[in-house]
Design a protein around this motif. Structure first.
Motif, short mmCIF file in Angstrom:
data_model
loop_
_atom_site.label_atom_id
_atom_site.label_comp_id
_atom_site.label_asym_id
_atom_site.label_seq_id
_atom_site.Cartn_x
_atom_site.Cartn_y
_atom_site.Cartn_z
N MET A 67 0.82 -1.21 0.00
CA MET A 67 0.00 0.00 0.00
C MET A 67 0.86 1.26 0.00
O MET A 67 0.53 2.22 -0.69
CB MET A 67 -0.98 -0.02 1.17
CG MET A 67 -2.11 -0.98 0.93
SD MET A 67 -3.43 -0.85 2.14
CE MET A 67 -2.67 -1.64 3.54
N PRO B 277 -4.11 8.70 -4.84
CA PRO B 277 -5.16 7.69 -4.71
C PRO B 277 -5.10 6.64 -5.82
O PRO B 277 -4.69 6.92 -6.94
CB PRO B 277 -6.45 8.50 -4.83
CG PRO B 277 -6.07 9.89 -4.49
CD PRO B 277 -4.66 10.05 -4.95
N ALA C 78 -9.38 0.88 -5.37
CA ALA C 78 -9.28 -0.20 -4.39
C ALA C 78 -9.16 -1.55 -5.08
O ALA C 78 -8.38 -2.41 -4.63
CB ALA C 78 -10.50 -0.19 -3.47
N ASN D 275 -6.98 -5.20 4.85
CA ASN D 275 -7.79 -4.24 5.60
C ASN D 275 -7.21 -3.91 6.97
O ASN D 275 -7.33 -2.78 7.44
CB ASN D 275 -9.23 -4.73 5.71
CG ASN D 275 -10.01 -4.49 4.44
OD1 ASN D 275 -9.81 -3.50 3.74
ND2 ASN D 275 -10.88 -5.42 4.09
N LYS E 243 -4.45 -1.57 6.23
CA LYS E 243 -5.06 -0.32 5.78
C LYS E 243 -5.48 0.53 6.99
O LYS E 243 -5.21 1.73 7.04
CB LYS E 243 -6.28 -0.63 4.90
CG LYS E 243 -7.04 0.57 4.42
CD LYS E 243 -8.22 0.11 3.56
CE LYS E 243 -9.08 1.29 3.22
NZ LYS E 243 -10.44 1.17 3.72
N ILE F 81 -5.27 4.53 6.02
CA ILE F 81 -5.62 4.73 4.62
C ILE F 81 -7.12 5.03 4.57
O ILE F 81 -7.93 4.36 5.21
CB ILE F 81 -5.31 3.46 3.79
CG1 ILE F 81 -3.83 3.07 3.91
CG2 ILE F 81 -5.73 3.64 2.34
CD1 ILE F 81 -2.85 4.02 3.33
N LYS F 82 -7.48 6.04 3.81
CA LYS F 82 -8.88 6.44 3.68
C LYS F 82 -9.50 5.83 2.42
O LYS F 82 -8.83 5.64 1.41
CB LYS F 82 -8.99 7.97 3.58
CG LYS F 82 -8.30 8.71 4.71
CD LYS F 82 -8.94 8.44 6.04
CE LYS F 82 -8.26 9.27 7.11
NZ LYS F 82 -8.09 8.59 8.33
N SER F 83 -10.78 5.56 2.48
CA SER F 83 -11.55 5.08 1.34
C SER F 83 -12.57 6.14 0.95
O SER F 83 -13.14 6.79 1.81
CB SER F 83 -12.34 3.81 1.69
OG SER F 83 -11.49 2.78 2.07
N TRP G 23 -14.48 2.76 -5.91
CA TRP G 23 -13.85 2.99 -4.62
C TRP G 23 -12.37 3.23 -4.80
O TRP G 23 -11.70 2.55 -5.57
CB TRP G 23 -14.06 1.79 -3.70
CG TRP G 23 -15.43 1.76 -3.12
CD1 TRP G 23 -16.48 1.01 -3.55
CD2 TRP G 23 -15.91 2.53 -2.03
NE1 TRP G 23 -17.59 1.28 -2.78
CE2 TRP G 23 -17.27 2.22 -1.83
CE3 TRP G 23 -15.33 3.49 -1.19
CZ2 TRP G 23 -18.05 2.79 -0.85
CZ3 TRP G 23 -16.11 4.06 -0.21
CH2 TRP G 23 -17.45 3.72 -0.03
N TRP H 232 -8.59 4.24 -2.62
CA TRP H 232 -7.89 4.32 -1.34
C TRP H 232 -6.85 5.41 -1.47
O TRP H 232 -6.23 5.60 -2.52
CB TRP H 232 -7.20 3.00 -1.02
CG TRP H 232 -8.16 1.90 -0.62
CD1 TRP H 232 -9.52 1.95 -0.60
CD2 TRP H 232 -7.80 0.60 -0.20
NE1 TRP H 232 -10.04 0.78 -0.20
CE2 TRP H 232 -9.01 -0.09 0.06
CE3 TRP H 232 -6.61 -0.07 -0.02
CZ2 TRP H 232 -9.03 -1.41 0.50
CZ3 TRP H 232 -6.64 -1.38 0.42
CH2 TRP H 232 -7.84 -2.04 0.69
N SER H 233 -6.64 6.14 -0.36
CA SER H 233 -5.73 7.28 -0.38
C SER H 233 -5.08 7.46 0.99
O SER H 233 -5.69 7.19 2.01
CB SER H 233 -6.50 8.55 -0.75
OG SER H 233 -5.70 9.68 -0.65
N LYS H 234 -3.83 7.93 0.98
CA LYS H 234 -3.15 8.23 2.24
C LYS H 234 -3.61 9.59 2.78
O LYS H 234 -3.41 9.88 3.93
CB LYS H 234 -1.64 8.26 2.04
CG LYS H 234 -1.07 6.88 1.80
CD LYS H 234 0.43 6.81 1.93
CE LYS H 234 1.15 7.64 0.90
NZ LYS H 234 2.60 7.44 0.93
#
Length: 85
Positions: free
Chosen positions: A34, A42, A45, A63, A66, A71-73, A80, A82-84
């Protein structure tokens, strides 16, 4: 729309760390994957899940990592991400 998804494989993960990828726990592998995939922003997902599966990392393990990495969704245009951030 063209998504910029970095190509990440076991070799990439190994060379990014000083210790051998095989010696890492699955959770450490998930976290490293990740970090590498999200370093430029981003990522969908599904792309992360596909790469994790190819490396033998399960969805639950991914998960857990994550959550630890915070990590944000979010959903955008029906997908979808995912991003830091």
């Amino acid at each position: 729309i063209v998504w910029n998804v970095p190509e990440i494989d076991a070799g990439t993960v190994i060379t990014s760390r000083s210790d051998s990828f095989e010696k890492l726990s699955k959770q450490e592998k998930a976290a490293e994957l990740m970090r590498l995939m999200l370093k430029d922003g981003p990522v969908k997902a599904v792309d992360i899940l596909e790469r994790a599966t190819a490396l033998g990392i399960g969805k639950r393990t991914l998960n857990i990592a994550k959550k630890e990495l915070e990590i944000k969704s979010y959903r955008k245009e029906g997908l979808w991400f995912w991003s830091k951030e």
